[in-house]
Design an enzyme around this catalytic site. Sequence first.
Site, PDB file in Angstrom:
ATOM      1  N   CYS A  65      56.651  54.970  10.526  1.00  0.00           N
ATOM      2  CA  CYS A  65      55.438  54.285  10.548  1.00  0.00           C
ATOM      3  C   CYS A  65      55.781  53.022  11.022  1.00  0.00           C
ATOM      4  O   CYS A  65      57.186  52.320  10.605  1.00  0.00           O
ATOM      5  CB  CYS A  65      55.280  54.470   9.060  1.00  0.00           C
ATOM      6  SG  CYS A  65      54.185  56.152   8.986  1.00  0.00           S
ATOM      7  N   PRO A  66      55.128  52.903  11.163  1.00  0.00           N
ATOM      8  CA  PRO A  66      53.610  53.005  10.925  1.00  0.00           C
ATOM      9  C   PRO A  66      53.236  53.457  13.013  1.00  0.00           C
ATOM     10  O   PRO A  66      52.244  53.432  13.594  1.00  0.00           O
ATOM     11  CB  PRO A  66      52.514  51.358  11.727  1.00  0.00           C
ATOM     12  CG  PRO A  66      53.819  50.857  12.752  1.00  0.00           C
ATOM     13  CD  PRO A  66      55.464  51.333  11.779  1.00  0.00           C
TER      14      PRO A  66
END
Length: 79
Positions: free
Chosen positions: A19-20
Amino acid sequence: MKIEEIIPDFRLDMQGEPCPYPAFNALEAMKDLQKGQILEVISDCPQSINNIPADAKAHGYKVLDVDSSGPTIRYIIKK
């Protein structure tokens, strides 16, 4: 329509990406879809369960399903 009957128009495999990136790439992919088309996103990033649905909704997309029953998380998002 049952979730099993939904056939995505496009698939984005983000397994192995931290992530992201899964959320960011999902939003980028959604830009290329036509209204009514469906994107399937596959991610193994645990934080994506918070980011992808929230970001999709914030951009006006409809989250049809989130399946976290296996080792990956599957998102079905409609433009």
